[in-house]
Design a protein around this motif. Structure first.
Motif, PDB file in Angstrom:
ATOM      1  N   ASP A  75       3.798   0.543   6.929  1.00 18.99           N
ATOM      2  CA  ASP A  75       2.481  -0.082   7.065  1.00 18.99           C
ATOM      3  C   ASP A  75       1.952  -0.565   5.716  1.00 18.99           C
ATOM      4  O   ASP A  75       1.362  -1.646   5.627  1.00 18.99           O
ATOM      5  N   ASP A  76       2.190   0.222   4.662  1.00 19.72           N
ATOM      6  CA  ASP A  76       1.802  -0.209   3.320  1.00 19.72           C
ATOM      7  C   ASP A  76       2.501  -1.512   2.956  1.00 19.72           C
ATOM      8  O   ASP A  76       1.883  -2.437   2.412  1.00 19.72           O
ATOM      9  N   GLN A 113       0.991  -4.455   4.848  1.00 23.30           N
ATOM     10  CA  GLN A 113      -0.308  -4.812   4.266  1.00 23.30           C
ATOM     11  C   GLN A 113      -0.132  -5.567   2.950  1.00 23.30           C
ATOM     12  O   GLN A 113      -0.841  -6.542   2.670  1.00 23.30           O
ATOM     13  N   PHE A 114       0.795  -5.089   2.139  1.00 26.57           N
ATOM     14  CA  PHE A 114       1.109  -5.685   0.843  1.00 26.57           C
ATOM     15  C   PHE A 114       1.543  -7.141   1.014  1.00 26.57           C
ATOM     16  O   PHE A 114       1.015  -8.064   0.367  1.00 26.57           O
ATOM     17  N   MET A 164       5.992   4.366  -0.570  1.00 24.95           N
ATOM     18  CA  MET A 164       5.336   3.364   0.264  1.00 24.95           C
ATOM     19  C   MET A 164       5.789   3.500   1.717  1.00 24.95           C
ATOM     20  O   MET A 164       6.966   3.739   1.991  1.00 24.95           O
ATOM     21  N   LEU A 191      -6.590  -3.519  -1.207  1.00 22.96           N
ATOM     22  CA  LEU A 191      -5.876  -2.555  -0.367  1.00 22.96           C
ATOM     23  C   LEU A 191      -6.238  -1.118  -0.712  1.00 22.96           C
ATOM     24  O   LEU A 191      -5.679  -0.183  -0.127  1.00 22.96           O
ATOM     25  N   SER A 198      -4.458   1.374   2.134  1.00 19.90           N
ATOM     26  CA  SER A 198      -3.088   1.831   1.914  1.00 19.90           C
ATOM     27  C   SER A 198      -3.074   3.330   1.635  1.00 19.90           C
ATOM     28  O   SER A 198      -4.107   3.936   1.337  1.00 19.90           O
ATOM     29  N   THR A 199      -1.889   3.922   1.706  1.00 21.28           N
ATOM     30  CA  THR A 199      -1.746   5.354   1.415  1.00 21.28           C
ATOM     31  C   THR A 199      -1.672   5.611  -0.082  1.00 21.28           C
ATOM     32  O   THR A 199      -1.681   6.774  -0.506  1.00 21.28           O
TER      33      THR A 199
END
Length: 284
Positions: free
Chosen positions: A111-112, A115-116, A108, A130, A134-135
């Motif tokens: 930024d992930d 967002q989470f 993770m 997401l 997300s990545t």
């Protein structure tokens, strides 16, 4: 489940309306605006990682840094366990909610994580929202413990009870998972626990110890309320670290030379209660 700072705030407000009492420490997890303590939302997740760090360094002679850590859940425990794991250099490879799981093969990102936390604390959205930002890869109807191809060094079940069953525990052992640290209450079923016990080299710390940081900081919040004081975040974090280090030491001493940390945890808890009963004069 589903109870956070907003709900605790509403209940505290209603108590004040009904009782006309102010400054009472009848609920913990409150906002610092009306008597809450700093770091309480983070305490369970942080504490779980702190005690895992002690065990991994002591028993396995390795570091969390670079390790692939699977986290389940998406509440406070999962959010802040993920945050602290990342702070310590670990790769958080999963999070989940009741609808599905997000897998981060490369770990993770910051930024992930942001967002989470925004999705769960502010938008109150599902992780599926997401999937395009997300990545990670969103997998519906799955958890980290049902994915055979997800490599996991350390497991942090932080969602709910009975989430790792016998099959899930066997899958973890087959992958070579080295440690299981319970952020949730009773996340491993009895059958799953038996599987973990068959692998004595695996470090397993049950929730009664691993997630004790939450209730411990709630105790600090009650002390803060009773003394009409305010403790800074840095002080609370120091006390939390000391608390988890002391719990680990009690487990280790309880385990002795041949016991596991789980056995040490149970022994230490039993002996503390037994000695208290004797000193109270309730048993002879």
């Amino acid at each position: 489940i589903g109870v956070g700072g907003r709900e605790i705030g509403f209940m505290t407000g209603q108590y004040k309306r009904l009782s006309n009492l102010h400054g009472e420490g009848i609920l913990t997890g409150k906002s610092p605006l009306f008597g809450g303590i700093e770091l309480r939302p983070e305490a369970t997740g942080y504490g779980t990682v702190y005690i895992a760090q002690h065990a991994i360094e002591d028993k396995l002679e390795r570091s969390l840094e670079g390790s692939r850590c699977a986290v389940s859940g998406s509440g406070n425990v999962a959010q802040y366990a993920s945050m602290m794991l990342m702070d310590l250099g670990a790769k958080v490879v999963s999070i989940s909610d009741s609808d599905g799981c997000i897998v981060f093969e490369d770990g993770m990102t910051d930024d992930d994580l942001n967002q989470f936390i925004e999705a769960k604390q502010i938008k109150r959205a599902r992780l599926s929202t997401l999937s395009n930002t997300s990545t990670g890869k969103y997998i519906p109807n799955a958890s980290p413990w049902t994915l055979p191809d997800l490599q996991i060094d350390f497991a942090f079940p932080s969602a709910t009870q009975n989430e790792i069953d016998e099959d899930g525990a066997k899958m973890l052992m087959k992958k070579g998972t080295m440690g299981v640290f319970e952020g949730a209450n009773l996340p491993v079923t009895l059958e799953g626990q038996r599987v973990l016990r068959e692998h004595s080299s695996v470090v397993y710390i049950p929730g009664k110890a691993a997630n004790a940081g939450g209730v411990g900081v709630s105790g600090l919040e009650m002390s803060q309320n009773a003394s009409r004081t305010y403790w800074k975040r840095e002080k609370v974090d120091i006390l939390l670290k000391e608390m988890m280090a002391e719990i680990y030491q009690q487990m280790k001493e309880g385990a002795g030379e041949d016991g596991t940390l789980e056995e040490g945890c149970n022994r230490a808890g039993f002996l503390k209660v037994a000695h208290a009963l004797k000193e109270l004069g309730w048993v002879y």
